[in-house]
Design an enzyme around this catalytic site. Structure first.
Site, short mmCIF file in Angstrom:
data_model
loop_
_atom_site.label_atom_id
_atom_site.label_comp_id
_atom_site.label_asym_id
_atom_site.label_seq_id
_atom_site.Cartn_x
_atom_site.Cartn_y
_atom_site.Cartn_z
N ASP A 113 -4.44 -77.27 -30.52
CA ASP A 113 -3.19 -77.50 -31.25
C ASP A 113 -3.18 -76.69 -32.55
OD1 ASP A 113 -0.71 -79.20 -31.69
OD2 ASP A 113 -1.88 -79.76 -33.47
N THR B 87 9.55 -89.69 -28.68
CA THR B 87 9.49 -90.09 -30.09
C THR B 87 10.34 -89.20 -30.98
OG1 THR B 87 7.22 -90.77 -29.66
CG2 THR B 87 7.86 -90.59 -31.95
N VAL B 88 10.13 -87.88 -30.85
CA VAL B 88 10.82 -86.97 -31.78
C VAL B 88 12.30 -86.85 -31.42
CG1 VAL B 88 10.89 -84.62 -32.66
CG2 VAL B 88 8.69 -85.74 -32.30
N GLY C 86 4.86 -87.32 -36.18
CA GLY C 86 5.55 -88.60 -36.29
C GLY C 86 7.04 -88.44 -36.05
N LYS D 252 -0.70 -73.46 -33.86
CA LYS D 252 0.01 -73.44 -35.14
C LYS D 252 -0.45 -72.27 -36.01
CE LYS D 252 0.71 -78.45 -34.99
NZ LYS D 252 0.06 -79.75 -35.32
#
Lengths: 397, 397
Positions: free
Chosen positions: A190, A10-11, A292, A194
């Site tokens: 996750d 996707t990315v 996204g 971060k």
């Protein structure tokens, strides 16, 4: 400037589209993708596709390697190989950055190239660059964020619809918002990655993800819990936060309750939120698309444009040492359990309301330890912190 | 890098403190303040103080002039003089930037220096730099913001305490949050300046503040209005917004209603909030300290550090032309008036509730025109837009 992209998920395909679609940007003549590294079976699909990494490493025209494979290996080895071959590296891979930031940065320095990772935290939110810019002037003593869009989508949808965790998770998986194995998103791993990266930069230290860092996710949350919180005008978010004072810092990922009217309660759908507190800038927060195709690709291309413009990012050596101490801050918590909580905490002010317990002024380490202990009796135990600014129905009523 | 500060008010002294206090920052050896321009009667108070501008203009060691005088003149002339003498200029003065941005930028270009103004919009929020960075990749078609801390403080305090506008304004003046003449803050002129500057950059055009731009402030709001909105679960904010489509854009400053749980409803005290929507980054918003000694000084020092690091900001020529058209978007409004609103808008769907009228689907130009007309009969008229995401009790009940 010639670019090689490692991965065409996707990315990766988002980065390719932004750079190739001249309608999207004014830099088509200066930037181009020369290679996309893919699995052997995909190599014939596009003339840019290659499956032999040495083609990229040995091509002196390649200035930047964009790593969007995800996972720890082969990503780590390929990043190091690229840096050692004099390529700048940009990556969206928070798991590999959180575990190897200091090493990657040192290898980049030795080889006269840069290692940038804007997209690894907060997706499209320009978090890393602004954290680094604030640090050009300020000391930063506090970071907090809703740093995982999937868990926020699940909690927000449960709050809006009253549906069960399992139903919302399954829908999220069907929509492609959640992985088949959702553990990284719902168990806090996750966010831990971060928050580690953010803390590394903010405090100029190096904190590796692992069991020593407190985290409790949303796997056990029920629609009854959501209903109970709503009854008390509270909204739950999965939060990561860290606070530094003198030579120690705390670090926790845990469900946290807010009152509508607090900014965190206004973070909906799969949005991310992240903030800092600095000496002169004060409190500064960001809200945007945390994942996204295009938002994450946007952040990767921002790093590439900084390389092109020679806009150098803040230099950190990650060498300062602080002790991790989660006993310094006392907060109020709500715990839902069928196990015998009260006998574990005889010295605390506890109010019982069915299966829900309100505990006043307990430190983060203690409550996590007790919940971990009780979870052998009650595997479905759930708890949440009541945020400082929230209306606390158990105290203020 | 040697700096001259024009003005020693709140923000000017903040810049001096940040640069002089080595505990605050790591750059004391590279940056120093050589002059502070003050009124003749203050000159003896500090060895850095001067009252003869030519001393600064003719000193070749001075690289950067920091303009924090405020107001239009002599600020405009002094900025131009500095640029023409080969000095970089950074300023927090939104009024002068909004009216002269294109000219300042052209004079800077002709003289091989830079003109930066991060602190002019959003105070400590790194808004300009991030707007410019997003524009390296994206088209931006929408800007909106709570861009004035004083009016937000007044509205937030009225909402929290139920106090009258006059009482809260007077307290704000006593606390130094509001000027003796509060017009710029409460009548929307300050937000207009900041929205003009943001739009100039976002659309690469040049929009001057003036009567052609729609604005309606909070001067007429009453505690009864606040109570009425709260009864309907709505919170009022003074918002500036602009939206561009094809060859036209709209531009308005007006009170706007939100539901608790929308992010805008979570902006409290004197905080600012500002956001954009871009092609690939999506929606991105910022929340932080929009004014004050240190946050604004922080943003000024950020511009200075960019000059020092040669981190070049986005180049705009401000030459694109769009027509201003506030008739393209229809929204729902609430108007409180004793005048005869219904006869002015016979063709609209209006519900009356005492002195409050709910008007469905009316364009921004039309409602502002009608309210201006009615204000000759009812000088205390007040109205607010119902934001798109808000729960609308008049439709959804």
């Amino acid at each position: 400037m010639k670019i090689a992209i490692l991965g065409h998920g996707t990315v990766g395909s988002g980065v390719l589209k932004i750079i190739q679609d001249s309608a999207l940007h004014p830099f088509e003549k200066d930037l181009s993708v020369k290679y996309v590294f893919v699995r052997p079976e995909k190599v014939d699909q596009n003339e840019l596709f290659v499956d032999d990494y040495s083609t990229i490493l040995n091509d002196e025209e390649v200035d930047v390697v964009v790593e969007v494979l995800g996972g720890l290996e082969p990503a780590k080895t390929m990043i190091i190989d690229a840096l050692k071959h004099g390529k700048n590296v940009v990556t969206a891979n928070k798991a590999v950055v959180a575990r190897n930031l200091k090493e990657f940065d040192e290898i980049a320095e030795e080889n006269g190239v840069k290692f940038y990772f804007e997209s690894a935290v907060g997706g499209g939110i320009p978090w890393i660059i602004n954290l680094e810019r604030a640090l050009r002037i300020d000391q930063i003593d506090s970071i907090h964020g809703i740093l995982n869009g999937t868990s926020n989508y699940i909690l927000d949808t449960m709050t809006k619809t009253g549906q069960s965790f399992d139903k919302v998770l399954k829908d999220a998986q069907d929509l492609g918002y959640a992985e088949a194995d959702p553990s990284a998103d719902i168990d806090g791993y996750d966010i831990e990655n971060k928050l580690c990266i953010s803390v590394d930069i903010a405090y100029n230290t190096f904190v590796k993800p692992g069991d020593h860092l407190l985290k409790f996710g949303i796997r056990n949350i029920t629609d009854e819990d959501i209903k109970y919180f709503k009854k008390h005008n509270l909204i739950v978010k999965l939060l990561g936060r860290s606070f530094k004072k003198n030579n120690s810092f705390n670090f926790v990922v845990e469900p946290t309750l807010y009152t509508p009217g607090q900014i965190e309660a206004g973070i909906h759908d799969n949005y991310n939120f992240v903030g800092l507190r600095g000496t002169t800038i004060g409190k500064l927060t960001f809200n945007g698309q945390g994942a996204g195709e295009f938002p994450t690709a946007h952040a990767l291309v921002q790093d590439i444009l900084d390389l092109k413009a020679n806009n150098v990012h803040l230099k950190r050596d990650f060498n300062e040492e602080f002790s991790l101490d989660n006993t310094t801050k006392k907060k109020n918590y709500v715990v839902r359990t069928s196990a015998d909580l009260e006998s574990k905490l005889p010295e605390y002010d506890i109010q019982k309301d069915g299966n829900y317990y309100h505990i006043a002024a307990i430190d983060t380490q203690k409550i996590h330890d007790v919940v971990n202990e009780l979870s052998s009796d009650d595997k479905g135990i759930f708890f949440a912190c009541i945020s400082g600014g929230a209306y606390n129905p158990w105290i203020e009523k």
